[in-house]
Design an enzyme around this catalytic site. Structure first.
Site, PDB file in Angstrom:
ATOM      1  N   ARG A 164     -64.009   5.354 -15.302  1.00  0.00           N
ATOM      2  CA  ARG A 164     -65.186   6.220 -15.113  1.00  0.00           C
ATOM      3  C   ARG A 164     -65.228   6.805 -13.699  1.00  0.00           C
ATOM      4  O   ARG A 164     -66.294   7.000 -13.125  1.00  0.00           O
ATOM      5  CB  ARG A 164     -66.504   5.467 -15.382  1.00  0.00           C
ATOM      6  N   SER A 240     -73.713   5.264 -22.577  1.00  0.00           N
ATOM      7  CA  SER A 240     -73.820   4.059 -21.735  1.00  0.00           C
ATOM      8  C   SER A 240     -74.530   4.433 -20.431  1.00  0.00           C
ATOM      9  O   SER A 240     -74.099   5.350 -19.738  1.00  0.00           O
ATOM     10  CB  SER A 240     -72.440   3.537 -21.365  1.00  0.00           C
ATOM     11  N   GLU A 336     -73.777   4.580 -14.695  1.00  0.00           N
ATOM     12  CA  GLU A 336     -72.711   5.545 -14.924  1.00  0.00           C
ATOM     13  C   GLU A 336     -73.319   6.948 -14.898  1.00  0.00           C
ATOM     14  O   GLU A 336     -72.666   7.932 -14.557  1.00  0.00           O
ATOM     15  CB  GLU A 336     -72.106   5.243 -16.303  1.00  0.00           C
TER      16      GLU A 336
HETATM   17  N1  EPU Z   1     -71.906  -6.010 -26.569  1.00  0.00           N
HETATM   18  C1  EPU Z   1     -72.913  -6.939 -26.723  1.00  0.00           C
HETATM   19  N2  EPU Z   1     -74.190  -6.442 -26.843  1.00  0.00           N
HETATM   20  C2  EPU Z   1     -74.476  -5.117 -26.841  1.00  0.00           C
HETATM   21  C3  EPU Z   1     -73.427  -4.195 -26.663  1.00  0.00           C
HETATM   22  C4  EPU Z   1     -72.144  -4.675 -26.533  1.00  0.00           C
HETATM   23  O1  EPU Z   1     -72.700  -8.127 -26.738  1.00  0.00           O
HETATM   24  O2  EPU Z   1     -75.661  -4.773 -26.967  1.00  0.00           O
HETATM   25  C5  EPU Z   1     -70.512  -6.500 -26.489  1.00  0.00           C
HETATM   26  C6  EPU Z   1     -69.802  -6.210 -27.814  1.00  0.00           C
HETATM   27  O3  EPU Z   1     -69.951  -7.260 -28.696  1.00  0.00           O
HETATM   28  C7  EPU Z   1     -68.378  -6.021 -27.398  1.00  0.00           C
HETATM   29  C8  EPU Z   1     -68.465  -5.580 -25.975  1.00  0.00           C
HETATM   30  O4  EPU Z   1     -69.794  -5.806 -25.521  1.00  0.00           O
HETATM   31  O5  EPU Z   1     -67.670  -7.207 -27.437  1.00  0.00           O
HETATM   32  C9  EPU Z   1     -68.076  -4.121 -25.827  1.00  0.00           C
HETATM   33  O6  EPU Z   1     -68.953  -3.306 -26.590  1.00  0.00           O
HETATM   34  P1  EPU Z   1     -68.564  -1.836 -27.081  1.00  0.00           P
HETATM   35  O7  EPU Z   1     -67.287  -1.858 -27.822  1.00  0.00           O
HETATM   36  O8  EPU Z   1     -69.748  -1.254 -27.757  1.00  0.00           O
HETATM   37  O9  EPU Z   1     -68.230  -1.057 -25.760  1.00  0.00           O
HETATM   38  P2  EPU Z   1     -68.923  -0.999 -24.319  1.00  0.00           P
HETATM   39  O10 EPU Z   1     -68.029  -1.658 -23.354  1.00  0.00           O
HETATM   40  O11 EPU Z   1     -70.331  -1.459 -24.405  1.00  0.00           O
HETATM   41  C10 EPU Z   1     -67.654   1.171 -23.642  1.00  0.00           C
HETATM   42  C11 EPU Z   1     -67.977   2.527 -23.093  1.00  0.00           C
HETATM   43  C12 EPU Z   1     -68.501   3.433 -24.192  1.00  0.00           C
HETATM   44  C13 EPU Z   1     -67.445   3.529 -25.291  1.00  0.00           C
HETATM   45  C14 EPU Z   1     -67.161   2.117 -25.816  1.00  0.00           C
HETATM   46  C15 EPU Z   1     -66.057   2.071 -26.821  1.00  0.00           C
HETATM   47  C16 EPU Z   1     -68.591   2.121 -20.798  1.00  0.00           C
HETATM   48  C17 EPU Z   1     -69.676   2.098 -19.787  1.00  0.00           C
HETATM   49  N3  EPU Z   1     -68.958   2.414 -22.043  1.00  0.00           N
HETATM   50  O12 EPU Z   1     -68.887   0.588 -24.062  1.00  0.00           O
HETATM   51  O13 EPU Z   1     -68.685   4.722 -23.635  1.00  0.00           O
HETATM   52  O14 EPU Z   1     -67.869   4.353 -26.349  1.00  0.00           O
HETATM   53  O15 EPU Z   1     -66.738   1.280 -24.700  1.00  0.00           O
HETATM   54  O16 EPU Z   1     -64.839   2.217 -26.200  1.00  0.00           O
HETATM   55  O17 EPU Z   1     -67.430   1.907 -20.451  1.00  0.00           O
HETATM   56  C18 EPU Z   1     -70.285   6.124 -22.580  1.00  0.00           C
HETATM   57  O18 EPU Z   1     -69.578   6.070 -21.582  1.00  0.00           O
HETATM   58  O19 EPU Z   1     -71.343   6.797 -22.609  1.00  0.00           O
HETATM   59  C19 EPU Z   1     -69.890   5.372 -23.766  1.00  0.00           C
HETATM   60  C20 EPU Z   1     -70.648   5.325 -24.850  1.00  0.00           C
END
Ligand code: EPU
Length: 340
Positions: A164, A240, A336
């Site tokens: 990012r 996010s 972010e």
């Molecule tokens: N998780 C939780 N609780 C929640 C949300 C997530 O426990 O409420 C855990 C999930 O179980 C999972 C882990 O966190 O094991 C990762 O969750 P997720 O796959 O939803 O991805 P993220 O790390 O929360 C990132 C990006 C997203 C992108 C997703 C998928 C960032 C800040 N965000 O989210 O990007 O779509 O991965 O690759 O890196 C964005 O930047 O606006 C965005 C949506």
């Protein structure tokens, strides 16, 4: 070119906030951009360039000029047996461009389907999702140096991409306007299905290794995003809100002893990236509402405007969440989203 005065910014940002800007210009060409940027009327006031407005939070009315980038255009500029280079003008909509590339049979961007915003905003923060980051398909970009109007080219190396992050978010912040982006795409698809949710979704869609193709991956990503992430047209949000924090392995291991289900991923030597969504959920904020805003029930990392929220109300919510996470885990989570 259209220049509007004292105008509502509601249609121009995905949080859907009722904020105003002193002036707003919609630019369709490079010359229009240069003209308005150098316009004597706006010479001494602050200016903000927006693409899709999907990564900003206005905490008050904007006492300056907002420039909306609608500069369109896409062309194939080079081809080999294995790759194709496509140059996009920065005001093109990212997701529409992804679908178009897939239709042409060019792959590499399928995991980045349905990300809101414009092509020009993509390198700004090196967009990433489902195991792929923009930098993997990025070739180069052209940017207008704001102080001179000169066009300058940047290679991937010069953009200094990180998670990012790019040089345009720090050293060159407010110094350049990204005008075009060239992507290097594959003619023979290389699949990235290792990100947990993708495999599960593909099997739910009955896609086998024989029927797997980039379109199917795109469809799986779209389905996953639609199931977790609120549609900004229905519920204002900016994806996010926070970045996933990166902490030393030692700190991670210590925390994992206390919280065995803590989620972490390798993030370079000696470092672990921790799921901010998990941290926020553990502090009890997931699905919680505060006034007209809250943390989304299906993805706690996403803050939503339930309607009528003020920007500073959302900012206050973000600060409270940040504090809870710090008090509980000793980890600082950083937005972010650009706070204006
Ligand atoms: N998780 C939780 N609780 C929640 C949300 C997530 O426990 O409420 C855990 C999930 O179980 C999972 C882990 O966190 O094991 C990762 O969750 P997720 O796959 O939803 O991805 P993220 O790390 O929360 C990132 C990006 C997203 C992108 C997703 C998928 C960032 C800040 N965000 O989210 O990007 O779509 O991965 O690759 O890196 C964005 O930047 O606006 C965005 C949506």
């Amino acid at each position: 070119m259209q220049i509007l005065k004292d105008v509502s910014l509601k249609p121009y940002q995905t949080f859907g906030l009722e904020v105003k800007s002193k002036a707003l210009a919609i630019v369709n060409t490079k010359n229009e951009f240069i003209e308005v940027w150098n316009h004597p009327e706006f010479k001494n006031i602050q200016k903000l360039i927006l693409g899709g407005g999907s990564n900003v939070l206005f905490t008050s009315d904007y006492e300056g000029l907002v420039i909306i980038n609608k500069i369109q255009g896409r062309e194939k500029i080079k081809e080999t047996d294995e790759h194709v280079w496509v140059k996009f003008k920065s005001g093109e909509i990212w997701h529409e461009s992804v679908l178009w590339m897939l239709e042409q049979g060019w792959s590499g961007v399928e995991n980045l389907s349905l990300i809101p915003g414009t092509v020009g905003a993509a390198p700004m923060q090196n967009i990433g999702a489902y195991g792929v980051e923009l930098k993997e398909v990025f070739d180069s970009l052209e940017a207008i140096e704001l102080s001179t109007g000169n066009i300058v080219s940047f290679t991937a190396h010069e953009c200094n991409f990180g998670y990012r992050e790019s040089i345009f978010k720090n050293t060159y912040k407010n110094k350049y306007f990204i005008y075009s982006v060239t992507l290097k795409l594959n003619k023979k698809a290389v699949f990235h299905t290792e990100y947990g949710d993708i495999k599960a979704m593909l099997s739910e869609m009955n896609v086998s290794s024989e029927t797997l193709n980039p379109q199917k991956i795109s469809e799986a990503v779209i389905r996953i995003r639609q199931s977790k992430l609120p549609n900004p047209k229905e519920l204002g949000n900016s994806g996010s809100f926070f970045k996933n924090p990166v902490i030393p392995n030692q700190q991670f291991e210590k925390l994992q002893k206390k919280y065995p289900d803590l989620k972490g991923y390798p993030a370079g030597e000696g470092l672990t990236k921790v799921a901010a969504g998990w941290l926020i959920e553990k502090t009890g904020w997931k699905g919680k509402r505060m006034g007209n805003c809250g943390s989304h029930a299906k993805q706690s990392l996403v803050l939503v405007n339930y309607g009528g929220a003020k920007g500073n109300e959302i900012y206050e919510l973000a600060l409270q969440i940040k504090k809870s996470v710090f008090d509980t885990f000793g980890i600082e989570i950083i937005p972010e989203v650009n706070i204006i």
